[in-house]
Design a protein around this motif. Structure first.
Motif, PDB file in Angstrom:
ATOM      1  N   SER A 105       4.500 -35.104  -6.108  1.00  0.00           N
ATOM      2  CA  SER A 105       4.430 -33.959  -5.650  1.00  0.00           C
ATOM      3  C   SER A 105       5.352 -32.661  -6.333  1.00  0.00           C
ATOM      4  O   SER A 105       6.244 -33.223  -6.692  1.00  0.00           O
ATOM      5  CB  SER A 105       4.875 -34.072  -4.129  1.00  0.00           C
ATOM      6  N   TYR A 146       4.994 -28.315   4.320  1.00  0.00           N
ATOM      7  CA  TYR A 146       6.003 -29.299   4.690  1.00  0.00           C
ATOM      8  C   TYR A 146       7.200 -28.576   5.244  1.00  0.00           C
ATOM      9  O   TYR A 146       8.293 -29.202   5.293  1.00  0.00           O
ATOM     10  CB  TYR A 146       6.558 -30.092   3.455  1.00  0.00           C
ATOM     11  N   TYR A 172      15.872 -32.011  -0.197  1.00  0.00           N
ATOM     12  CA  TYR A 172      15.500 -32.158  -1.505  1.00  0.00           C
ATOM     13  C   TYR A 172      16.449 -31.240  -2.377  1.00  0.00           C
ATOM     14  O   TYR A 172      16.009 -31.068  -3.693  1.00  0.00           O
ATOM     15  CB  TYR A 172      14.040 -31.776  -1.889  1.00  0.00           C
ATOM     16  N   ARG A 200      13.640 -28.936   3.836  1.00  0.00           N
ATOM     17  CA  ARG A 200      13.280 -29.101   2.440  1.00  0.00           C
ATOM     18  C   ARG A 200      14.786 -28.773   1.914  1.00  0.00           C
ATOM     19  O   ARG A 200      15.277 -29.578   0.780  1.00  0.00           O
ATOM     20  CB  ARG A 200      12.394 -28.166   1.802  1.00  0.00           C
ATOM     21  N   GLU A 221      -6.650 -34.073  -4.479  1.00  0.00           N
ATOM     22  CA  GLU A 221      -6.126 -34.038  -3.127  1.00  0.00           C
ATOM     23  C   GLU A 221      -4.849 -32.861  -2.784  1.00  0.00           C
ATOM     24  O   GLU A 221      -3.825 -33.692  -2.511  1.00  0.00           O
ATOM     25  CB  GLU A 221      -5.604 -35.481  -2.885  1.00  0.00           C
ATOM     26  N   GLY A 262      -2.387 -30.530  -1.519  1.00  0.00           N
ATOM     27  CA  GLY A 262      -1.700 -30.001   0.038  1.00  0.00           C
ATOM     28  C   GLY A 262      -0.691 -28.986  -0.230  1.00  0.00           C
ATOM     29  O   GLY A 262      -1.349 -27.723  -0.096  1.00  0.00           O
ATOM     30  N   ARG A 263       0.159 -28.880  -1.104  1.00  0.00           N
ATOM     31  CA  ARG A 263       1.177 -27.769  -0.971  1.00  0.00           C
ATOM     32  C   ARG A 263       0.701 -26.630  -1.752  1.00  0.00           C
ATOM     33  O   ARG A 263       0.871 -25.463  -1.320  1.00  0.00           O
ATOM     34  CB  ARG A 263       2.452 -28.161  -2.133  1.00  0.00           C
ATOM     35  N   LYS A 272      -1.200 -33.361   5.363  1.00  0.00           N
ATOM     36  CA  LYS A 272       0.179 -33.734   5.730  1.00  0.00           C
ATOM     37  C   LYS A 272       1.132 -32.478   5.292  1.00  0.00           C
ATOM     38  O   LYS A 272       2.238 -32.115   6.144  1.00  0.00           O
ATOM     39  CB  LYS A 272       0.819 -34.793   5.011  1.00  0.00           C
ATOM     40  N   GLY A 292      -0.404 -32.807  -5.862  1.00  0.00           N
ATOM     41  CA  GLY A 292       0.661 -32.910  -6.521  1.00  0.00           C
ATOM     42  C   GLY A 292       1.019 -31.547  -7.198  1.00  0.00           C
ATOM     43  O   GLY A 292       2.052 -31.383  -7.378  1.00  0.00           O
TER      44      GLY A 292
HETATM   45  N1  LLP Z   1      -2.340 -37.379  -1.764  1.00  0.00           N
HETATM   46  C1  LLP Z   1      -1.458 -38.271  -1.287  1.00  0.00           C
HETATM   47  C2  LLP Z   1      -1.671 -39.645  -1.436  1.00  0.00           C
HETATM   48  C3  LLP Z   1      -0.004 -37.641  -1.022  1.00  0.00           C
HETATM   49  O1  LLP Z   1       0.997 -38.901  -0.540  1.00  0.00           O
HETATM   50  C4  LLP Z   1       0.355 -36.331  -1.077  1.00  0.00           C
HETATM   51  C5  LLP Z   1       1.584 -36.134  -0.685  1.00  0.00           C
HETATM   52  C6  LLP Z   1      -0.565 -35.426  -1.430  1.00  0.00           C
HETATM   53  C7  LLP Z   1      -2.007 -35.909  -1.852  1.00  0.00           C
HETATM   54  C8  LLP Z   1      -0.499 -33.883  -1.603  1.00  0.00           C
HETATM   55  O2  LLP Z   1       0.453 -33.888  -2.449  1.00  0.00           O
HETATM   56  P1  LLP Z   1       0.717 -32.156  -2.780  1.00  0.00           P
HETATM   57  O3  LLP Z   1      -0.516 -31.419  -3.287  1.00  0.00           O
HETATM   58  O4  LLP Z   1       1.299 -31.569  -1.386  1.00  0.00           O
HETATM   59  O5  LLP Z   1       2.074 -32.384  -3.658  1.00  0.00           O
HETATM   60  N2  LLP Z   1       7.910 -33.489   1.997  1.00  0.00           N
HETATM   61  C9  LLP Z   1       7.654 -33.516   0.488  1.00  0.00           C
HETATM   62  C10 LLP Z   1       6.373 -33.582  -0.073  1.00  0.00           C
HETATM   63  C11 LLP Z   1       5.839 -35.017   0.308  1.00  0.00           C
HETATM   64  C12 LLP Z   1       4.577 -35.004  -0.247  1.00  0.00           C
HETATM   65  C13 LLP Z   1       3.742 -36.521   0.211  1.00  0.00           C
HETATM   66  N3  LLP Z   1       2.737 -36.756  -0.093  1.00  0.00           N
HETATM   67  C14 LLP Z   1       8.078 -31.962   0.186  1.00  0.00           C
HETATM   68  O6  LLP Z   1       8.344 -31.301   1.068  1.00  0.00           O
HETATM   69  O7  LLP Z   1       8.336 -31.488  -0.994  1.00  0.00           O
END
Ligand code: LLP
Length: 437
Positions: free
Chosen positions: A226, A396, A340, A336, A296, A298-299, A82, A258
């Motif tokens: 996150s 994002y 946020y 963003r 997991e 993403g960012r 995502k 996260g």
């Molecule tokens: N796993 C799950 C189940 C999630 O819902 C997410 C993010 C991740 C992993 C990845 O998280 P990361 O490593 O990217 O923090 N639009 C928002 C962020 C929304 C995150 C949604 N879920 C932003 O621009 O900050």
């Protein structure tokens, strides 16, 4: 400006935490990303544009893998797609040996099309439709992460029909509050995600899956939020999961993503190495035997790898109040700041070697006043036609882009060793009407 001041400026970019790895100021005094002069890239592909250093994406994936390899044998690093859901990103992480997290039928479609072995796909979603559950089972995804009791029932029914046994994890809401924006906290009991520990739903979920003839419970999942800098809540979430897990079936523990990134020079997120260390140690402390550890991110895989390049247009000076520097994008390519209140850095790419000294507010071109990308940025006095870059937009940004004001979405350009190639083309006006009857 003196030559030594210019050198100092260049060093600031090279040592910066917000620019892609390998970024520098070239001998023309311009910002270079992935070996490419950003101003030249914009001449070729236009603005706004998302520009990524491909090597940065690969380096972060390798950093995750290396952090695990130094500690344990059985692990999986899953790209939370995502954060940047375009085919080239899926391909890069597939090639680097990562698995992938998809949170919708659309992301599942993209991951499969990009070449991911379905066994390496983890299917998420707090409200998966029947069609999405079927799509996941039919594709043969490795794991479905079940988010509700109703979903468990529906998934089991479909698997019976399809004659398959689906490995599943249960998404647990561990009752842990991560220190981040409330919009992106997900671990607290009062959440739309997952099955709560405190209210007993998670235990019911375990029972339901164990009793479902066509589902095989293989583990638990928790993602507490996150853009997280403070790692202690992960340890608490892991301890909470340990209360529910039984070695009989818990062969896999997905402790979410996260990890936060630096958006400004002042940000000091933990390193990938530290983050992985905390999670692995946390699990080793309370799990015996230690299940396969899954993260997991993403960012932290894509966020700092990408920058956005805009062209400066109208400069509006309101004496004694503020100077607005308008660029040719805004909330349609980066929601963003509006959503946020996120802060970004900015630089004039044409004169990246100059000491910035003019305070301006960078506004977008959209029809509302919230459309401000950076309030009070300090830049080398911007002039119409300059290329203005905001770093750390790799996560994002593209993912949450829109066509507000019928603005075509920007292209994605990958830069590597001085070569720039478009991996997602710019939308055209034709694209804007393509679906209209
Ligand atoms: N796993 C799950 C189940 C999630 O819902 C997410 C993010 C991740 C992993 C990845 O998280 P990361 O490593 O990217 O923090 N639009 C928002 C962020 C929304 C995150 C949604 N879920 C932003 O621009 O900050």
């Amino acid at each position: 400006m003196t030559a030594s001041e210019a050198t100092r400026r260049s060093n600031l970019i090279e040592g910066s935490v917000v620019y892609p790895i390998g970024s520098r100021v070239n001998d023309r005094g311009r910002l270079e990303v992935g070996g490419c002069d950003v101003v030249e890239v914009t001449r070729e592909f236009g603005t706004p544009a998302y520009i990524y250093a491909e090597d940065d994406l690969r380096a972060r994936a390798q950093a995750y893998l290396a952090a695990f390899r130094g500690r344990i044998d059985d692990f999986e690093v899953v790209y939370a797609s995502k954060a940047a859901p375009f085919t080239a990103a899926y391909r890069v992480f597939e090639q680097e040996g990562l698995s992938v997290d998809v949170a919708s039928g659309g992301e599942l479609h993209m991951a499969v099309r990009a070449g991911f072995d379905p066994a390496r796909i983890h299917m998420h979603g707090n409200n998966k439709s029947d069609a999405e559950l079927r799509q996941a089972v039919d594709a043969g995804v490795g794991h479905v992460i079940c988010d509700s009791l109703a979903e468990i029932e529906r998934l089991d029914a479909y698997c019976a029909e399809a004659g398959r046994v689906q490995p599943v994890l249960i998404r647990v809401t561990p009752g842990v509050k991560a220190d981040t924006h409330t919009y992106i906290q997900t671990g607290q009991l009062d959440s739309k995600f997952g099955l709560g520990l405190a209210d007993g739903l998670a235990a019911l979920g375990v029972e339901a899956v164990l009793a479902a003839p066509n589902l095989r419970l293989v583990g638990l999942h928790a993602h507490v939020g996150s853009q997280i800098f403070e790692l202690e809540p992960y340890v608490r979430a892991i301890e909470a999961l340990a209360e529910l897990a039984d070695p009989e079936w818990c062969r896999l523990l997905n402790v979410g993503g996260g990890l936060g990134i630096a958006y400004t020079e002042a940000d000091e997120p933990p390193s990938i190495e530290t983050y992985v260390g905390v999670k692995v140690r946390g699990i080793e402390r309370v799990f015996d035997p230690v299940p396969r550890i899954v993260v997991e991110p993403g960012r932290s895989l894509v966020g700092n790898a990408g920058v956005t390049a805009y062209t400066v247009g109208t400069v509006k000076e309101i004496p004694e109040v503020r100077t607005y520097v308008a660029v040719d994008g805004g909330m349609s390519d980066n929601m963003r700041p509006m959503l946020y209140g996120s802060r970004y850095e900015a630089i004039i790419a044409d004169r990246a070697d100059q000491a910035p000294e003019t305070t301006v507010t960078i506004a977008g071109m959209h029809c509302e006043s919230s459309d401000v990308i950076v309030r009070d940025a300090i830049l080398d006095a911007p002039r119409p036609g300059d290329v203005l870059v905001t770093p750390s937009t790799g996560a994002y940004g593209y993912a949450m882009a829109s066509n507000y004001n019928a603005v075509p979405r920007p292209p994605v350009v990958f830069c590597r060793a001085g070569d720039a190639r478009v991996v997602v083309r710019r939308e055209t006006y034709e694209d804007l009407t393509a679906r209209d009857e």
